[in-house]
Design a protein around this motif. Structure first.
Motif, mmCIF file in Angstrom:
data_model
loop_
_atom_site.group_PDB
_atom_site.id
_atom_site.type_symbol
_atom_site.label_atom_id
_atom_site.label_comp_id
_atom_site.label_asym_id
_atom_site.label_seq_id
_atom_site.Cartn_x
_atom_site.Cartn_y
_atom_site.Cartn_z
ATOM 1 N N ALA A 41 -15.503 6.609 -28.301
ATOM 2 C CA ALA A 41 -14.245 7.177 -28.790
ATOM 3 C C ALA A 41 -14.473 8.586 -29.310
ATOM 4 O O ALA A 41 -13.723 9.512 -29.009
ATOM 5 C CB ALA A 41 -13.666 6.307 -29.898
ATOM 6 N N LEU A 42 -15.556 8.749 -30.057
ATOM 7 C CA LEU A 42 -15.879 10.058 -30.615
ATOM 8 C C LEU A 42 -16.076 11.070 -29.492
ATOM 9 O O LEU A 42 -15.533 12.176 -29.518
ATOM 10 C CB LEU A 42 -17.162 9.923 -31.437
ATOM 11 C CG LEU A 42 -17.378 10.925 -32.548
ATOM 12 C CD1 LEU A 42 -16.212 10.929 -33.493
ATOM 13 C CD2 LEU A 42 -18.665 10.600 -33.278
ATOM 14 N N ALA A 43 -16.851 10.647 -28.492
ATOM 15 C CA ALA A 43 -17.162 11.562 -27.398
ATOM 16 C C ALA A 43 -15.924 11.865 -26.568
ATOM 17 O O ALA A 43 -15.648 13.020 -26.240
ATOM 18 C CB ALA A 43 -18.254 10.961 -26.525
ATOM 19 N N MET A 44 -15.147 10.830 -26.261
ATOM 20 C CA MET A 44 -13.956 11.060 -25.440
ATOM 21 C C MET A 44 -12.923 11.861 -26.210
ATOM 22 O O MET A 44 -12.284 12.764 -25.664
ATOM 23 C CB MET A 44 -13.356 9.727 -24.988
ATOM 24 C CG MET A 44 -14.170 9.049 -23.921
ATOM 25 S SD MET A 44 -13.579 7.374 -23.590
ATOM 26 C CE MET A 44 -12.194 7.700 -22.534
ATOM 27 N N GLY A 45 -12.759 11.551 -27.479
ATOM 28 C CA GLY A 45 -11.820 12.306 -28.304
ATOM 29 C C GLY A 45 -12.194 13.775 -28.348
ATOM 30 O O GLY A 45 -11.345 14.648 -28.201
ATOM 31 N N ALA A 61 -19.394 22.367 -23.061
ATOM 32 C CA ALA A 61 -20.669 21.858 -22.548
ATOM 33 C C ALA A 61 -21.301 20.889 -23.555
ATOM 34 O O ALA A 61 -21.789 19.814 -23.192
ATOM 35 C CB ALA A 61 -21.609 23.020 -22.258
ATOM 36 N N LEU A 62 -21.264 21.274 -24.835
ATOM 37 C CA LEU A 62 -21.822 20.401 -25.876
ATOM 38 C C LEU A 62 -21.102 19.058 -25.870
ATOM 39 O O LEU A 62 -21.718 17.991 -25.911
ATOM 40 C CB LEU A 62 -21.668 21.039 -27.255
ATOM 41 C CG LEU A 62 -22.551 22.239 -27.579
ATOM 42 C CD1 LEU A 62 -22.385 22.619 -29.046
ATOM 43 C CD2 LEU A 62 -24.006 21.924 -27.304
ATOM 44 N N VAL A 63 -19.783 19.132 -25.782
ATOM 45 C CA VAL A 63 -18.968 17.923 -25.819
ATOM 46 C C VAL A 63 -19.302 17.019 -24.629
ATOM 47 O O VAL A 63 -19.455 15.804 -24.774
ATOM 48 C CB VAL A 63 -17.476 18.317 -25.818
ATOM 49 C CG1 VAL A 63 -16.628 17.123 -25.500
ATOM 50 C CG2 VAL A 63 -17.086 18.893 -27.152
ATOM 51 N N LEU A 64 -19.441 17.636 -23.453
ATOM 52 C CA LEU A 64 -19.761 16.844 -22.261
ATOM 53 C C LEU A 64 -21.103 16.153 -22.407
ATOM 54 O O LEU A 64 -21.271 14.996 -22.019
ATOM 55 C CB LEU A 64 -19.786 17.746 -21.032
ATOM 56 C CG LEU A 64 -18.467 17.852 -20.289
ATOM 57 C CD1 LEU A 64 -18.640 18.674 -19.034
ATOM 58 C CD2 LEU A 64 -17.953 16.461 -19.930
ATOM 59 N N MET A 65 -22.074 16.876 -22.964
ATOM 60 C CA MET A 65 -23.390 16.256 -23.135
ATOM 61 C C MET A 65 -23.322 15.075 -24.089
ATOM 62 O O MET A 65 -23.945 14.039 -23.861
ATOM 63 C CB MET A 65 -24.401 17.301 -23.612
ATOM 64 C CG MET A 65 -24.899 18.134 -22.447
ATOM 65 S SD MET A 65 -26.209 19.251 -22.895
ATOM 66 C CE MET A 65 -25.277 20.688 -23.283
ATOM 67 N N VAL A 66 -22.536 15.247 -25.158
ATOM 68 C CA VAL A 66 -22.356 14.126 -26.084
ATOM 69 C C VAL A 66 -21.716 12.948 -25.357
ATOM 70 O O VAL A 66 -22.115 11.791 -25.524
ATOM 71 C CB VAL A 66 -21.507 14.566 -27.300
ATOM 72 C CG1 VAL A 66 -21.111 13.371 -28.136
ATOM 73 C CG2 VAL A 66 -22.278 15.561 -28.129
ATOM 74 N N LEU A 67 -20.761 13.271 -24.488
ATOM 75 C CA LEU A 67 -20.086 12.204 -23.729
ATOM 76 C C LEU A 67 -21.086 11.475 -22.829
ATOM 77 O O LEU A 67 -21.079 10.243 -22.740
ATOM 78 C CB LEU A 67 -18.965 12.798 -22.880
ATOM 79 C CG LEU A 67 -18.188 11.786 -22.058
ATOM 80 C CD1 LEU A 67 -17.336 10.913 -22.959
ATOM 81 C CD2 LEU A 67 -17.305 12.460 -21.026
ATOM 82 N N MET A 91 -10.285 0.770 -25.124
ATOM 83 C CA MET A 91 -10.300 0.735 -26.588
ATOM 84 C C MET A 91 -10.798 2.070 -27.130
ATOM 85 O O MET A 91 -10.218 2.633 -28.071
ATOM 86 C CB MET A 91 -11.211 -0.392 -27.076
ATOM 87 C CG MET A 91 -10.556 -1.758 -27.014
ATOM 88 S SD MET A 91 -11.480 -2.952 -27.972
ATOM 89 C CE MET A 91 -12.781 -3.385 -26.841
ATOM 90 N N ALA A 92 -11.889 2.569 -26.504
ATOM 91 C CA ALA A 92 -12.438 3.848 -26.946
ATOM 92 C C ALA A 92 -11.417 4.954 -26.745
ATOM 93 O O ALA A 92 -11.264 5.825 -27.590
ATOM 94 C CB ALA A 92 -13.714 4.164 -26.187
ATOM 95 N N ALA A 93 -10.699 4.889 -25.625
ATOM 96 C CA ALA A 93 -9.720 5.938 -25.340
ATOM 97 C C ALA A 93 -8.615 5.936 -26.384
ATOM 98 O O ALA A 93 -8.167 6.986 -26.838
ATOM 99 C CB ALA A 93 -9.132 5.741 -23.954
ATOM 100 N N GLY A 94 -8.209 4.732 -26.804
ATOM 101 C CA GLY A 94 -7.170 4.644 -27.820
ATOM 102 C C GLY A 94 -7.609 5.315 -29.103
ATOM 103 O O GLY A 94 -6.938 6.196 -29.630
ATOM 104 N N LEU A 95 -8.805 4.952 -29.564
ATOM 105 C CA LEU A 95 -9.330 5.562 -30.787
ATOM 106 C C LEU A 95 -9.549 7.053 -30.585
ATOM 107 O O LEU A 95 -9.254 7.859 -31.460
ATOM 108 C CB LEU A 95 -10.661 4.905 -31.156
ATOM 109 C CG LEU A 95 -10.577 3.662 -32.006
ATOM 110 C CD1 LEU A 95 -11.971 3.125 -32.269
ATOM 111 C CD2 LEU A 95 -9.909 3.996 -33.331
ATOM 112 N N GLY A 96 -10.086 7.384 -29.391
ATOM 113 C CA GLY A 96 -10.413 8.786 -29.096
ATOM 114 C C GLY A 96 -9.186 9.664 -29.119
ATOM 115 O O GLY A 96 -9.239 10.795 -29.597
#
Lengths: 123, 897
Positions: free
Chosen positions: B105-109, B374-380, B429-434
């Motif tokens: 969720a964190l990464a997708m958000g 780029a940072l966000v994608l790597m976290v994802l 579920m992750a997408a909802g939180l994200g």
């Protein structure tokens, strides 16, 4: 033709009946003889086909469900001559119309197949 | 028609299953009775009749199944069953599921939030007709340092010529930079600020915009300089400032010396063409004071190109016209070095797409956004790796169940569907939180990139585009972490799974591979975050050369001009206020990005190629700023410009070759070359930043604010800044009182803006602070996710090898041996990953260089610090599993088998 074109296995001779064909036969039977229950329809099928189509009577049920869902036939509970309980199916207006269309299409198809087969013989 | 009807019935049937089943049972029973009757009629015994009837009907159970399949939607029904089953599975492993969902969720958000920012700033088309045909004109030249420089400022006479020549192919529109101006709807005491933009009168009709109220500006409002005092306000401004009052039409306001009348309210959603700035008031270009000047460039030129126009001939035509204009103009530049003239004339006109609008915010943040993305994608990716490992582990713990399913005839597709459904549930579920996270995060970042006194206004619509990106993201993510386990589950060989062995080994190997990849990504994130953090630190803690704490800046106007003496008196009045220790005056504050320059000529030599920079200051200025006077004296009360000057060390180095400049003179040459302003150096101060924190120290001359005109008479100044040195830690608290004091002086002074020197410095580190903060945040997240992932893999592998480890311990392996056996592979993977990450990080450093200040990726500490942090995290994450392995009691273990 509607429904999945799954072949219905027929006992004995190994003749195969296409699902849509069964639908048409059922409709035709109901339009010719009036409301019938599943047992009657199955028996009628056996008589007409002179036992060539000796199918499990249970295989009729999916066809009946399908036709009912299309709105082509309508089922109603009633009593047989021997006072047994049975669900009688009657063809609806939409069913009559559909039977006309399906029959025309079937004839067309048969004509085409006939012509093709004859042609092959001539060669 | 009949299909739709049937679908409806099928869907109905899915919910009314019980009733339909009962009905079918009843019908089948009746059918059997009829058949039995027939058999009996044919002479069968009741027993026999029952048997024959069943044969004739065909298997009752099969008929039931056929009936159900025909009646409902089998695919949906099995899906529903999978969802129920998947939910139970996930709930069985609550902790791991929660961890997976949260990290995902964190990464997708973060991904969606990043997309929302990029979309708002760079992609969202302007809400105008034919935005796709909108271009912005700029000139590109190679500056004296040999670096390419792009300039999109234009002068109005040049614009008129280009407009004439391109009339057939394009509609040229002049749009000034949106500025925050002081204006008043009532008296001077009630000044307020608004974002004002001067635009060509025909802009609204070209953009196909319609007024909400009144009328918009037209071509007729933009004919004669100074003759069209009309204004259109934005819908947004109308709602906020006037509460949608329809009586706003006809109201007047004063801007500078001009009274404007509001004639209309613009369409909803249109706030000018600069993403990041919401224009509130539109004025005709003809009302701009510089509209007739050939030597003032003050607006952007947009071109709405006609459909089917070839760009290059159009560009070339305008290029030729513009070059002709500059060439004509250059004849008056006698004071400018010839190289600089030819450099300017070599500029090439460019047309760039402006579908999404143009703004300086775009230029400042283009690269920063790419790297944040780029940072966000790597976290994802790290998060996906974690979830994939989790799914693999779950699948392994269910290997027997799967094998059983295969053995009793479950289809491969059916098994895949089952596993994919679980992945999809996690993903959703992750997408909802994200999405909740993204909802909150994007506006927060916008707040972070804008100083409170000048907030960036970025429309962040949660529209179809964001939704589509979100859905695509979910799909990609689910495929990323769900497909491999699903394929593996479907390729299950029952015998193998029941035996255990090979298969397990393979699973572990792929998990180790993921650990290496995660470590690599994590290292890159840590490395870049480190660079951003050090950049921010070095930039904001660099030596200023003055003391910014407690320094309040009052930007002040005197509409009719005031003598230096009057400015000094006003300063004295402020000085007498409690809590004030010193007051001085200068043209504008240092680091407010204002600049004034000219070529320097020493001893009659030709004017220099490098420019010298200037600032007018009052006598007490150096003391008030607490700057360091190295040599000579400060500005004295009777010093003038031209006349005397104080220069900084860089100036001495550049123009006096480092020799003692005291008593020597230099000349500032104006652009036209007619005027040479002679200055005698009376003092030298230490270097300070002038315009921007990031730029190299410039050669600066501080000249007296007592300026003489060409007849030698002291000029009246209409603009200046009072620098007030206070003893409080929060000088802003004194702002209101000072405003009143200035307004009450009766000398015609008016404070137009109050800020602190600290704010000016902070404003210049906004981007660096953003990168440092978000970098640190993502580094933390990446580290946490990688650690969790590693912990999970080790934990799983220890569980898998419990028996083997037990046997080894029984055979006399020491704790050290066991620790080695358990963790060697993982540590090798971590080292491999870190190595790859380091190489990728160093390779990427070249591309981030322009975002960095005073730091290089090749610095030893920049490489070792992430490595150390990473290794510590790995050690911490590995410890529990290793301890568990060491504590395995062979006796207990073997007994349980």
């Amino acid at each position: 033709m509607a429904g999945r074109e799954k072949a219905v296995k027929v006992d004995g001779e190994g003749m195969q009946l296409l699902q849509g064909t069964l639908d048409m036969i059922v409709l035709r039977t109901l339009s010719a003889l009036g409301p019938q229950h599943a047992y009657q329809i199955a028996t009628r099928l056996e008589q007409v086909s002179e036992k060539l189509l000796n199918l499990n009577q249970g295989t009729l049920y999916p066809a009946l469900v399908r036709l009912e869902q299309y709105g082509w036939i309508a089922g109603e509970w009633g009593r047989t001559e021997n006072n047994r309980e049975a669900k009688f199916y009657a063809i609806t207006k939409a069913g009559v119309k559909a039977l006309g269309e399906e029959t025309a299409r079937w004839r067309q198809m048969m004509g085409l197949v006939e012509r093709l087969l004859n042609e092959e013989f001539q060669i | 028609m009949k299909r739709i009807r049937r679908m409806m019935r099928q869907m109905q049937a899915m919910f009314g299953g019980k009733h339909a089943d009962a009905e079918m049972e009843r019908e089948l029973a009746a059918h059997l009775l009829l058949l039995e009757d027939e058999m009996m009629r044919k002479g069968a015994t009741p027993e026999e009749a029952r048997r024959l009837a069943r044969i004739k009907l065909g298997g009752v159970e099969q008929v039931r199944i056929m009936h159900r399949e025909e009646r409902g939607l089998p695919f949906v029904e099995s899906l529903a069953a999978d969802v129920r089953f998947g939910w139970r599975q996930l709930m069985k492993h609550k902790v791991t599921t929660t961890a997976a969902v949260l990290s995902l969720a964190l990464a997708m958000g973060s991904c969606v939030a990043a997309f929302r920012l990029v979309d708002a700033l760079f992609l969202q088309p302007l809400p105008i007709a034919h935005a796709e045909r909108l271009y912005v004109l700029s000139r590109q030249l190679i500056d004296q340092m040999g670096a390419p420089r792009s300039d999109d400022h234009w002068a109005y006479p040049d614009f008129v010529r280009m407009r004439d020549v391109s009339k057939k192919n394009a509609d040229l529109i002049a749009v000034s930079y949106t500025n925050r101006y002081d204006l008043t709807f009532k008296t001077d005491e009630e000044m307020e600020k608004a974002y004002v933009q001067y635009v060509s009168g025909w802009m609204f009709s070209s953009f196909g915009l319609h007024p909400t109220l009144g009328r918009l500006l037209t071509q007729e409002d933009d004919r004669t300089p100074g003759a069209h005092p009309y204004a259109v306000i934005s819908y947004d401004y109308w709602s906020r400032r006037f509460g949608k009052d329809p009586k706003v039409i006809g109201r007047t306001f004063r801007l500078g010396e001009q009274i404007f009348e509001i004639v209309g309210v613009g369409p909803k959603g249109f706030t000018g063409i600069e993403p990041g700035t919401a224009t509130e008031i539109f004025l005709p270009t003809m009302m701009h004071p510089w509209v007739s000047r050939a030597d003032a460039s003050w607006f952007r030129t947009l071109a709405l190109v006609a459909p089917g126009t070839a760009l290059e001939p159009l560009r070339a035509k305008m290029d030729a016209v513009s070059r002709g204009f500059e060439t004509e103009r250059s004849k008056t530049w006698t004071g400018m070095p010839p190289q600089m003239v030819s450099m300017i004339l070599a500029a090439r006109l460019l047309m760039n797409h402006a579908t999404a609008g143009v703004s300086t915010l775009q230029g400042d943040y283009r690269q920063a956004m790419v790297w944040l993305g780029a940072l966000v994608l790597m976290v994802l990716l790290i998060a996906c790796g974690n979830v994939a490992n989790l799914m693999t582990a779950l699948a392994a713990s269910r290997a027997r169940e799967m094998a059983l399913r295969v053995a009793i005839g479950a289809g491969r597709l059916r098994l895949m569907q089952m596993v994919m459904v679980e992945s999809a549930m996690l993903g959703l579920m992750a997408a909802g939180l994200g999405s909740v996270f993204a909802w909150w995060a994007a506006p927060m970042v916008v707040r972070m990139i804008s100083p409170a006194s000048n907030p960036a206004r970025l429309a962040l619509p949660a529209d179809v585009r964001v939704l589509v990106v979100g859905l695509l993201l979910i799909l990609v993510v689910i495929l990323l972490f769900g497909l491999a386990p699903a394929l593996r589950a479907s390729a299950m060989q029952p015998t193998m799974a029941l035996k255990g062995g090979e298969e397990m080994q393979m699973k572990r190997r792929s998990m180790y591979g993921l650990v290496a990849a995660q470590t690599a990504f994590c290292f890159i994130v840590l490395f870049l975050a480190g660079l951003f953090a050090v950049t921010f630190h070095r930039l904001s803690s660099q030596r200023m050369g003055f003391e910014q704490k407690g320094l309040l800046l009052l930007e002040t106007e005197s509409p009719h001009g005031q003598t230096p003496e009057a400015w000094a008196q006003m300063g004295e009045q402020l000085r007498s206020m409690p809590g004030v220790t010193a007051v001085a005056e200068s043209g504008w504050p240092l680091l407010s990005t204002g600049s004034w320059n000219g070529s320097i000529s020493v001893n009659g030599r030709p004017p220099s190629m490098t420019l010298g920079y200037f600032l007018t200051v009052s006598p007490g200025w150096i003391d008030t700023m607490k700057m360091h006077l190295l040599k000579g004296r400060a500005i004295a009360t009777m010093d003038t410009f031209p006349g005397e000057a104080i220069v900084n060390e860089r100036f001495v180095k550049d123009f006096f070759q480092g020799q003692d400049p005291l008593g020597k003179t230099f000349e500032k040459t104006t652009g036209s070359g007619e005027q040479k302003l002679l200055c005698r150096v009376v003092g030298v101060v230490a270097d300070t930043p002038y315009r921007y924190l990031r730029e190299e120290v410039l050669p600066v001359a501080f000249v007296p604010y007592r300026e003489l005109d060409d007849k030698g008479i002291v000029k009246k100044e209409s603009n200046g800044t009072f620098l007030v040195r206070t003893t409080t830690s929060d000088p802003m608290a004194m702002a209101a009182e000072m405003r009143r004091k200035v307004a009450a002086s009766g000398a015609g002074f008016r404070v137009s803006n109050v800020e602190t020197q600290q704010e000016l410095i902070d404003n210049q580190t906004v981007r660096e602070r953003l990168l440092a903060m978000l970098g640190a945040f993502f580094a933390g997240v990446a580290l946490l996710l990688a650690a969790v992932g590693l912990y999970g893999v080790l934990h799983y592998s220890v569980m898998q090898r419990e028996r083997e480890i037990g046997v080894r311990i029984a055979l006399g392996a020491t704790a050290r041996n066991i620790a080695q056996i358990v963790s060697a592979r993982v540590f090798a993977m971590v080292l491999l990953g870190a190595g790859v990450g380091l190489m990728l990080g160093l390779a990427s450093e070249r591309f981030v260089a322009s975002l960095l200040y005073g730091v290089k990726g090749t610095e030893i500490s920049m490489m070792t610090l992430p490595a150390v942090v990473l290794l510590l995290a790995v050690a911490l994450a590995a410890a529990p599993a290793v301890m568990r392995a060491i504590r395995i009691d062979p006796a207990v273990m073997l007994r349980s088998e």
